[in-house]
Write a protein that holds these residues in place. Structure first.
Motif, PDB file in Angstrom:
ATOM      1  N   ARG A 198       0.855  -1.183   0.000  1.00 13.66           N
ATOM      2  CA  ARG A 198       0.000   0.000   0.000  1.00 13.66           C
ATOM      3  C   ARG A 198       0.886   1.227   0.000  1.00 13.66           C
ATOM      4  O   ARG A 198       1.842   1.293   0.763  1.00 13.66           O
ATOM      5  CB  ARG A 198      -0.900   0.023   1.246  1.00 13.66           C
ATOM      6  N   THR A 199       0.558   2.199  -0.833  1.00 15.35           N
ATOM      7  CA  THR A 199       1.342   3.421  -0.893  1.00 15.35           C
ATOM      8  C   THR A 199       0.592   4.627  -0.349  1.00 15.35           C
ATOM      9  O   THR A 199       1.154   5.711  -0.267  1.00 15.35           O
ATOM     10  CB  THR A 199       1.780   3.707  -2.338  1.00 15.35           C
ATOM     11  N   ASN A 200      -0.657   4.441   0.034  1.00 18.33           N
ATOM     12  CA  ASN A 200      -1.470   5.529   0.578  1.00 18.33           C
ATOM     13  C   ASN A 200      -1.313   5.542   2.095  1.00 18.33           C
ATOM     14  O   ASN A 200      -1.609   4.550   2.766  1.00 18.33           O
ATOM     15  CB  ASN A 200      -2.935   5.324   0.205  1.00 18.33           C
ATOM     16  N   TYR A 201      -0.899   6.668   2.655  1.00 15.19           N
ATOM     17  CA  TYR A 201      -0.635   6.704   4.095  1.00 15.19           C
ATOM     18  C   TYR A 201      -1.899   6.460   4.912  1.00 15.19           C
ATOM     19  O   TYR A 201      -1.825   6.021   6.066  1.00 15.19           O
ATOM     20  CB  TYR A 201       0.027   8.019   4.501  1.00 15.19           C
ATOM     21  N   ASN A 202      -3.059   6.712   4.348  1.00 19.67           N
ATOM     22  CA  ASN A 202      -4.315   6.488   5.075  1.00 19.67           C
ATOM     23  C   ASN A 202      -4.583   5.020   5.361  1.00 19.67           C
ATOM     24  O   ASN A 202      -5.437   4.693   6.201  1.00 19.67           O
ATOM     25  CB  ASN A 202      -5.498   7.056   4.288  1.00 19.67           C
ATOM     26  N   GLU A 203      -3.874   4.138   4.668  1.00 20.76           N
ATOM     27  CA  GLU A 203      -4.119   2.704   4.831  1.00 20.76           C
ATOM     28  C   GLU A 203      -3.219   2.066   5.891  1.00 20.76           C
ATOM     29  O   GLU A 203      -3.272   0.856   6.090  1.00 20.76           O
ATOM     30  CB  GLU A 203      -3.920   1.990   3.496  1.00 20.76           C
ATOM     31  N   TYR A 204      -2.400   2.870   6.552  1.00 26.94           N
ATOM     32  CA  TYR A 204      -1.519   2.340   7.574  1.00 26.94           C
ATOM     33  C   TYR A 204      -2.108   2.597   8.957  1.00 26.94           C
ATOM     34  O   TYR A 204      -2.637   3.670   9.237  1.00 26.94           O
ATOM     35  CB  TYR A 204      -0.119   2.946   7.429  1.00 26.94           C
ATOM     36  N   ASN A 205      -1.987   1.565   9.822  1.00 28.07           N
ATOM     37  CA  ASN A 205      -2.654   1.609  11.121  1.00 28.07           C
ATOM     38  C   ASN A 205      -1.820   2.250  12.225  1.00 28.07           C
ATOM     39  O   ASN A 205      -2.363   2.817  13.171  1.00 28.07           O
ATOM     40  CB  ASN A 205      -3.013   0.186  11.555  1.00 28.07           C
ATOM     41  N   TYR A 206      -0.504   2.092  12.129  1.00 28.60           N
ATOM     42  CA  TYR A 206       0.363   2.556  13.211  1.00 28.60           C
ATOM     43  C   TYR A 206       1.519   3.376  12.650  1.00 28.60           C
ATOM     44  O   TYR A 206       2.034   3.077  11.563  1.00 28.60           O
ATOM     45  CB  TYR A 206       0.919   1.356  13.990  1.00 28.60           C
ATOM     46  N   TRP A 207       1.924   4.391  13.436  1.00 22.09           N
ATOM     47  CA  TRP A 207       2.971   5.313  13.004  1.00 22.09           C
ATOM     48  C   TRP A 207       3.957   5.583  14.123  1.00 22.09           C
ATOM     49  O   TRP A 207       3.590   5.604  15.301  1.00 22.09           O
ATOM     50  CB  TRP A 207       2.357   6.648  12.582  1.00 22.09           C
ATOM     51  N   GLY A 208       5.210   5.819  13.727  1.00 28.02           N
ATOM     52  CA  GLY A 208       6.193   6.317  14.663  1.00 28.02           C
ATOM     53  C   GLY A 208       6.131   7.827  14.749  1.00 28.02           C
ATOM     54  O   GLY A 208       5.317   8.471  14.074  1.00 28.02           O
ATOM     55  N   GLN A 209       7.014   8.396  15.561  1.00 26.73           N
ATOM     56  CA  GLN A 209       6.990   9.841  15.799  1.00 26.73           C
ATOM     57  C   GLN A 209       7.757  10.615  14.726  1.00 26.73           C
ATOM     58  O   GLN A 209       7.628  11.824  14.628  1.00 26.73           O
ATOM     59  CB  GLN A 209       7.580  10.146  17.190  1.00 26.73           C
ATOM     60  N   GLY A 210       8.556   9.923  13.938  1.00 22.01           N
ATOM     61  CA  GLY A 210       9.304  10.564  12.863  1.00 22.01           C
ATOM     62  C   GLY A 210      10.725  10.915  13.262  1.00 22.01           C
ATOM     63  O   GLY A 210      11.019  11.136  14.433  1.00 22.01           O
ATOM     64  N   THR A 211      11.604  10.954  12.263  1.00 22.60           N
ATOM     65  CA  THR A 211      12.987  11.364  12.478  1.00 22.60           C
ATOM     66  C   THR A 211      13.408  12.267  11.321  1.00 22.60           C
ATOM     67  O   THR A 211      13.108  11.983  10.159  1.00 22.60           O
ATOM     68  CB  THR A 211      13.918  10.136  12.613  1.00 22.60           C
ATOM     69  N   GLN A 212      14.070  13.367  11.643  1.00 26.78           N
ATOM     70  CA  GLN A 212      14.423  14.372  10.638  1.00 26.78           C
ATOM     71  C   GLN A 212      15.674  13.950   9.870  1.00 26.78           C
ATOM     72  O   GLN A 212      16.690  13.576  10.464  1.00 26.78           O
ATOM     73  CB  GLN A 212      14.678  15.723  11.305  1.00 26.78           C
ATOM     74  N   VAL A 213      15.578  14.049   8.558  1.00 24.87           N
ATOM     75  CA  VAL A 213      16.737  13.849   7.673  1.00 24.87           C
ATOM     76  C   VAL A 213      16.932  15.140   6.891  1.00 24.87           C
ATOM     77  O   VAL A 213      16.004  15.617   6.221  1.00 24.87           O
ATOM     78  CB  VAL A 213      16.518  12.670   6.712  1.00 24.87           C
ATOM     79  N   THR A 214      18.124  15.715   6.978  1.00 18.76           N
ATOM     80  CA  THR A 214      18.444  16.940   6.261  1.00 18.76           C
ATOM     81  C   THR A 214      19.676  16.703   5.406  1.00 18.76           C
ATOM     82  O   THR A 214      20.716  16.272   5.917  1.00 18.76           O
ATOM     83  CB  THR A 214      18.696  18.104   7.233  1.00 18.76           C
ATOM     84  N   VAL A 215      19.536  16.969   4.107  1.00 22.91           N
ATOM     85  CA  VAL A 215      20.638  16.764   3.167  1.00 22.91           C
ATOM     86  C   VAL A 215      21.055  18.128   2.644  1.00 22.91           C
ATOM     87  O   VAL A 215      20.258  18.824   1.997  1.00 22.91           O
ATOM     88  CB  VAL A 215      20.227  15.843   2.018  1.00 22.91           C
ATOM     89  N   SER A 216      22.280  18.503   2.905  1.00 24.03           N
ATOM     90  CA  SER A 216      22.777  19.801   2.466  1.00 24.03           C
ATOM     91  C   SER A 216      23.461  19.674   1.107  1.00 24.03           C
ATOM     92  O   SER A 216      24.061  18.655   0.785  1.00 24.03           O
ATOM     93  CB  SER A 216      23.756  20.358   3.489  1.00 24.03           C
ATOM     94  N   SER A 217      23.352  20.770   0.326  1.00 26.68           N
ATOM     95  CA  SER A 217      23.929  20.737  -1.028  1.00 26.68           C
ATOM     96  C   SER A 217      25.370  21.198  -1.021  1.00 26.68           C
ATOM     97  O   SER A 217      25.886  21.693  -0.039  1.00 26.68           O
ATOM     98  CB  SER A 217      23.096  21.620  -1.959  1.00 26.68           C
TER      99      SER A 217
END
Length: 124
Positions: free
Chosen positions: A105-124
């Motif tokens: 499934r690629t639609n986020y609405n179809e997922y039941n559980y989520w983590g809190q997230g982690t930031q990824v920053t890529v500098s040029s």
């Protein structure tokens, strides 16, 4: 209670690599699809990659195919996202997600559980 805890985000230069981890707990995940999504400021949450826990089959968004690899460790109950050749456009908060059932499934609405997230920053 299901818990998904991400780690491994940070700041990296373009062309570099990071490995994200998602520690899953609270149930047996053998019948779950695990995925990574990301969300950049002002944009919708978008699908990155998914793995079927039972047999390790994977699928990827076109934007990351060939650069990112999703995998899972049954013993550690952990899902990983190895990110190589990072680009500034990969900058986002990355979320781990779990959905009941062994199909992509690629639609986020179809997922039941989520983590809190982690930031990824890529500098040029």
């Amino acid at each position: 209670q299901v818990q998904l805890v991400e780690s491994g985000g940070g700041l990296v230069q373009a062309g570099g690599s990071l490995r994200l981890s998602c520690a899953a707990s609270g149930r047996t995940f053998s019948s779950y699809t695990m995925a990574w999504f990301r969300q950049a400021p002002g944009k919708e949450r978008e699908f990155v990659a998914a793995v079927l826990w039972s047999d390790d089959r994977t699928t990827y968004a076109d934007s990351v195919k060939g650069r990112f690899t999703i995998s899972r460790d049954n013993v550690k109950n952990t899902v990983y996202l190895q990110m190589n050749t990072l680009k500034p456009e990969d900058t986002a908060v990355y979320y781990c997600a779990a959905a009941r059932g062994l199909y992509y499934r690629t639609n986020y609405n179809e997922y039941n559980y989520w983590g809190q997230g982690t930031q990824v920053t890529v500098s040029s």
